[in-house]
Design a protein around this motif. Structure first.
Motif, PDB file in Angstrom:
ATOM      1  N   ARG A  70      16.177  -3.600   1.509  1.00 32.89           N
ATOM      2  CA  ARG A  70      15.294  -2.046   1.017  1.00 32.89           C
ATOM      3  C   ARG A  70      16.108  -0.870   0.554  1.00 32.89           C
ATOM      4  N   SER A  76       5.657 -15.043   1.039  1.00 30.36           N
ATOM      5  CA  SER A  76       6.142 -14.171   2.295  1.00 30.36           C
ATOM      6  C   SER A  76       7.036 -13.284   1.206  1.00 30.36           C
ATOM      7  N   GLU A 134       5.341 -11.187  -1.267  1.00 29.35           N
ATOM      8  CA  GLU A 134       4.835 -10.079  -0.841  1.00 29.35           C
ATOM      9  C   GLU A 134       5.844  -8.962  -0.679  1.00 29.35           C
ATOM     10  N   LEU A 135       7.012  -9.495   0.009  1.00 23.14           N
ATOM     11  CA  LEU A 135       8.009  -8.733   0.310  1.00 23.14           C
ATOM     12  C   LEU A 135       8.448  -7.779  -0.891  1.00 23.14           C
ATOM     13  N   HIS A 152       7.047  -7.249  -3.779  1.00 24.97           N
ATOM     14  CA  HIS A 152       5.941  -6.348  -4.339  1.00 24.97           C
ATOM     15  C   HIS A 152       5.988  -5.044  -3.456  1.00 24.97           C
ATOM     16  N   ASN A 153       6.107  -5.199  -1.910  1.00 30.85           N
ATOM     17  CA  ASN A 153       5.893  -4.175  -1.250  1.00 30.85           C
ATOM     18  C   ASN A 153       7.313  -3.195  -1.342  1.00 30.85           C
ATOM     19  N   LEU A 154       8.406  -3.789  -1.839  1.00 29.43           N
ATOM     20  CA  LEU A 154       9.585  -2.851  -2.016  1.00 29.43           C
ATOM     21  C   LEU A 154       9.529  -2.561  -3.622  1.00 29.43           C
ATOM     22  N   GLY A 155       8.392  -2.699  -4.346  1.00 27.70           N
ATOM     23  CA  GLY A 155       8.580  -2.519  -5.708  1.00 27.70           C
ATOM     24  C   GLY A 155       9.057  -3.184  -6.841  1.00 27.70           C
TER      25      GLY A 155
END
Length: 642
Positions: free
Chosen positions: A553, A582, A585-586, A588-591
């Protein structure tokens, strides 16, 4: 504390020794004074005895004269009187205590002479009555009194002399005992001083051979022990002596210790080294030698006939680090890398340590935990050195190193999203050499910086050429840990972009999880500086390292590349498919955009599209190709479709 006590003891011993010596000198001086006083007193006693003798002789001569005035005693009397007079004067001079009495006796003796002369004159003039009267009233009482006083003085002086002799003997006895005691104290002092000096020399010797932090033997002491062990091996090979077993060295390095030092401070690092040394010492046998060579590197000397003793003790050492260290309420997990080398004929201490270090470095780089050095490693080392020399020459000429480019395809559109630049080396005599062979050799030296700069130059020049030809193709370049952590690398990237005239977003720098986690703070700073140039950053081979979600992150990234080990077979392996899904998805969630490596079939492409992966590369789309081949495919046709 111990040094201060030894200083105080040495000072105290010096004071006692000086005091004893001073007492001995004063005692000798006092003894000399007693002897001198006794000698002088003896002389005075002899003088009194001489005076008493002369006085008695003179009195006897006077009595003889009285009986026979014309006898020969009359002539003797004058000479004896002069001797007695001289003796009395001498006594008055030397007897300071009784000087007045001696002077009085001398005066009366002088008057007696006058009276004796008058007595003789009256006899000579036939005045018998006057002579007798003078004799009875003056001469006889005066002579008797003088003799009695002289004898009394003699007795008094003898008594004083005897008393002084006894006092001198008592004082001499006391001085004798005092000198004996002084001798004993001096002897004890010298013995204690000798003990203190011996303890001091032993302490110096211990300090010279002991690591002050851990209390373990230091490099010098370990080298000396190793020399003796190798000498014993040599004697055994010659048939002399009993051999306790071949010498084996284990070198132990604490993985991640530098991070502890930098993030928690040197005090915690020192306490950690102390505890690590204690664990190592507790994990070996009693006769094994554990030493600290320096920094976070330790060594163990084993003597055993079992050829696998290195592996056995190495496993014990690794097991001792399975439990975390607790220091000041901090819990610290550390692992170790162990290299083993067993002595062979002709090996020196330096050679054996080098072999163990080489094995340990391999274990550390490959995260093996333990590695044993074999003769093959020597050949490998020689080959690596030769390969490094050839690489240096290849970079100097610039003709042997080239780049191949593997297309990266956007899964949603099938368009070319970019290329990954992959270095290739064609040796003039050995032919093509795999990057897996020469890149690790480069990464072990500072030559990797020059190599990376050369790859960047070629990649950006090619991107410029494509751009001039109307093709805007982003290029990804792999960067090693050593280069990423080099403080000057971001500035060199900026210079390369300015030189080539390429915008920053046409370059992507790929780094591995290991590169970042080996020194997170430095790596994050470097990535931020690179991103400030507009350059994209990508984490390569994601999933094979040990980066945490927190670090992911915080990292300044644009792209996540999923390692081929998870992509391969995901179409038929639910486990791999779940991991890839997963990860996508991770990301993409972090941009982040997500790239899949190692795509080799249509089923995998379909599975990646299903989980929403953005970009893919692999043999299914195209193998790495030369710039000319890629240019030809761009100019002659359509983008590769899935």
């Amino acid at each position: 504390m111990r040094t201060s006590a030894q200083r105080w003891l040495t000072g105290l011993l010096a004071i006692v020794l000086a005091g004893s010596s001073g007492y001995a000198v004063l005692g000798s001086r006092e003894q000399a004074d007693i002897v001198a006083l006794n000698v002088a007193d003896s002389d005075h006693t002899d003088a009194y005895q001489q005076l008493a003798y002369l006085t008695a002789w003179e009195m006897s001569l006077i009595q003889a004269i009285l009986r026979e005035p014309d006898g020969e005693e009359r002539d003797q009397w004058h000479a004896v009187h002069q001797q007695t007079r001289a003796a009395m004067i001498h006594m008055a001079e030397i007897d300071s205590e009784h000087a007045s009495r001696a002077a009085d006796i001398a005066a009366r003796h002088n008057r007696l002479r006058t009276q004796v002369i008058r007595y003789l004159q009256r006899l000579d003039s036939a005045d018998t009555d006057g002579a007798e009267k003078l004799l009875e009233e003056a001469i006889e009482p005066a002579a008797t009194t003088i003799l009695a006083d002289v004898l009394a003085e003699q007795r008094q002086h003898l008594a004083d002399h005897t008393a002084r002799q006894e006092a001198g003997q008592r004082q001499s006895q006391r001085l004798l005992w005092g000198n004996a005691l002084t001798f004993v104290v001096t002897l004890i002092t010298l013995m204690l001083f000798g003990w203190a000096m011996r303890a001091y020399r032993l302490r110096l010797a211990t300090m010279a051979t002991t690591d002050p932090l851990t209390g373990l033997p230091n490099r010098g002491a370990f080298t000396a022990v190793m020399q003796r062990a190798l000498a014993e091996d040599t004697r055994h090979r010659r048939g002399n002596g009993v051999r306790p077993g071949r010498a084996t060295i284990l070198t132990v390095n604490l993985d991640g210790f530098r991070d502890v030092n930098e993030q928690l401070g040197h005090r915690i690092g020192d306490l950690l080294l102390v505890q690590a040394g204690q664990r190592l010492r507790a994990s070996v046998r009693e006769h094994d030698v554990v030493a600290r060579l320096g920094g976070d590197e330790f060594a163990v000397l084993l003597r055993d006939t079992d050829p696998a003793i290195g592996e056995s003790i190495g496993a014990r050492l690794a097991a001792s680090f399975e439990h975390p260290f607790v220091i000041d309420d901090l819990t610290i997990d550390l692992e170790i890398s162990v290299g083993a080398a067993t002595a062979r004929a002709g090996d020196t201490v330096a050679t054996l340590l080098q072999h163990a270090d080489t094995a340990m470095n391999v274990a550390k780089q490959r995260r093996l935990g333990f590695r044993r050095h074999t003769p093959q490693h020597n050949q490998d080392s020689t080959a690596r050195l030769a390969l490094l020399g050839d690489l240096r020459r290849a970079m100097d000429t610039g003709a042997e190193i080239s780049l191949h480019y593997q297309p990266q395809i956007a899964l949603r559109t099938g368009a070319l999203a970019g290329v990954e630049a992959l270095a290739r080396w064609r040796h003039p005599t050995k032919g093509p050499i795999s990057p897996g062979e020469f890149v690790p050799v480069l990464e072990s030296t500072a030559l990797i910086h020059r190599f990376t700069d050369q790859v960047l130059t070629m990649a950006l020049d090619q991107a410029r050429a494509w751009l001039d030809a109307g093709h805007r193709i982003p290029v990804s370049v792999n960067v090693s840990t050593r280069t990423l952590l080099d403080a000057g690398f971001p500035a060199r990237v900026a210079a390369q972009l300015e030189r080539s005239g390429i915008a920053g977003d046409q370059l992507c720098v790929e780094v591995t999880e290991h590169s970042i986690m080996s020194d997170p703070d430095t790596a994050i700073d470097a990535l931020q500086r690179i991103r400030s140039l507009g350059v994209k950053t990508s984490i390569d081979d994601y999933g094979t390292g040990y980066s945490s979600m927190t670090y992911l992150r915080l990292l300044p990234l644009d792209e996540l590349k999923i390692d081929r080990s998870f992509v391969d077979g995901m179409a038929h392996d639910p486990g791999n498919q779940a991991l890839v899904a997963s990860t996508v998805e991770l990301g993409h969630n972090l941009g982040l955009s997500v790239v899949a490596e190692g795509v080799e079939d249509a089923d995998t492409v379909a599975a990646l599209r299903a989980v929403g992966c953005d970009i893919a590369q692999g043999y299914y789309f195209a193998r790495p190709m030369t710039a000319d081949a890629l240019t030809e495919s761009l100019t002659g046709a359509k983008a590769v479709a899935a």
